[in-house]
Motif scaffolding. Structure first.
Motif: not given
Length: 335
Positions: A44-53, A55-58
């Protein structure tokens, strides 16, 4: 068994784990590098995936992320939110952070967990997976993966009789559906590799025969006839897509199967040899030692062969530390 199922079964160990967590903005969770394979589902909802190198992935509701090589990743409501480390448990599962309170409009519900896998000698089908796999929810239709996610979410939300047995089985099914979805719908095929191999009628057929019947006395000639190609054309196409000649792959798979048998039961070595196509225990011992660097008996005694010094390490290199929040590198694996 088919190739994807075999690839997972060959390195499976321990039990998979999963937990739900509810977060309200602002929030950020950092999952440290681990020996297992991690997964994350936005329920449910939304967030961002953060991975080195990258861009943030919605990520949106229904999106699934697999982290096959155990790299460090983070999930957050915003790239600027403070990240809190998620502590690993004794078995490398993650201890979920306490739920946070806040407005229902800002609520994000996640299902996060891990699979315990022995990476020594991992099947190249798994080794060639990218650092993370993002499978967005399909618009306009439900999939088998969606159904498994729904069942898992229900079991984690409300424990009932049989939940302890249902969750590991559903997690196993989810991993297989993730891999199937990736290789069928998202993996690039133009450059060859396992996506192309599994979808190639001739090579895919040969792989299925080798995996279903490793003890059969396969030859390039026999496999090429089954594939409907000349011997030379079949051998060339197989080597191109799989990365090694047919008989070299067959020998590798027989040794991998033998190692799995040695980890799982105490069958006599002659019986193990026959199950993978060797009538001579001496020939089997020689082939096994060439692949693993030790004899089958030593492998078994050394605690199921968790250290395989002679095998090539197929794992992808770990990314650098930290999160690049600038748009410097395009996401190479987000379809």
């Amino acid at each position: 068994m088919d190739v994807v199922s075999d690839a997972v079964a060959s390195i499976r160990t321990g039990r998979p784990h999963a937990a739900r967590t509810r977060r309200t903005a602002p929030w950020g969770l950092r999952f440290p590098a681990a020996r297992g394979t991690g997964f994350h589902v936005v329920l449910q909802g939304r967030c961002r995936l953060l991975f080195a190198g990258c861009d943030p992935v919605p990520l949106g509701a229904g999106d699934v992320v697999l982290v096959p090589h155990g790299h460090e990743i983070a999930l957050a409501d915003s790239p600027d939110s403070k990240l809190v480390d998620v502590a690993p448990d004794m078995d490398d599962s993650w201890v979920p952070a306490p739920d946070t309170a806040g407005s229902a409009d800002e609520l994000t519900v996640l299902m996060c967990g891990s699979y315990q896998l022995d990476r020594a000698g991992a099947h190249p089908l798994l080794a060639e997976l990218p650092a993370f796999v993002h499978l967005p929810q399909r618009v306009g239709g439900r999939t088998a993966l969606d159904a498994v996610v729904d069942l898992l979410g229900a079991e984690l939300d409300r424990r009932r009789p049989g939940t302890d047995a249902a969750i590991p089985a559903l997690l196993d099914a989810m991993l297989l559906y993730i891999l199937r979805t990736w290789y069928q719908d998202h993996a690039p095929r133009s450059a060859g590799g396992w996506a192309a191999a599994l979808n190639d009628p001739a090579v895919g057929s040969a792989l299925q025969h080798m995996h279903a019947e490793p003890a059969t006395a396969w030859t390039v000639e026999r496999l090429s006839r089954r594939a409907g190609l000349s011997r030379a054309a079949f051998s060339r196409r197989f080597t191109e897509l799989v990365g090694r000649p047919p008989m070299a792959y067959l020998t590798w798979w027989r040794m991998t199967t033998a190692a799995r048998i040695l980890r799982g039961d105490d069958a006599p070595l002659q019986a193990v040899a026959e199950r993978v196509g060797y009538s001579s225990e001496f020939a089997f011992n020689r082939a096994f030692k060439r692949e693993f660097g030790v004899s089958p008996g030593t492998y078994r005694r050394q605690g199921a062969g968790r250290q395989d010094p002679a095998r090539r390490d197929h794992r992808a290199p770990r990314p650098g530390a930290g999160y690049d929040r600038s748009p410097a590198v395009p996401n190479p694996v987000d379809p």
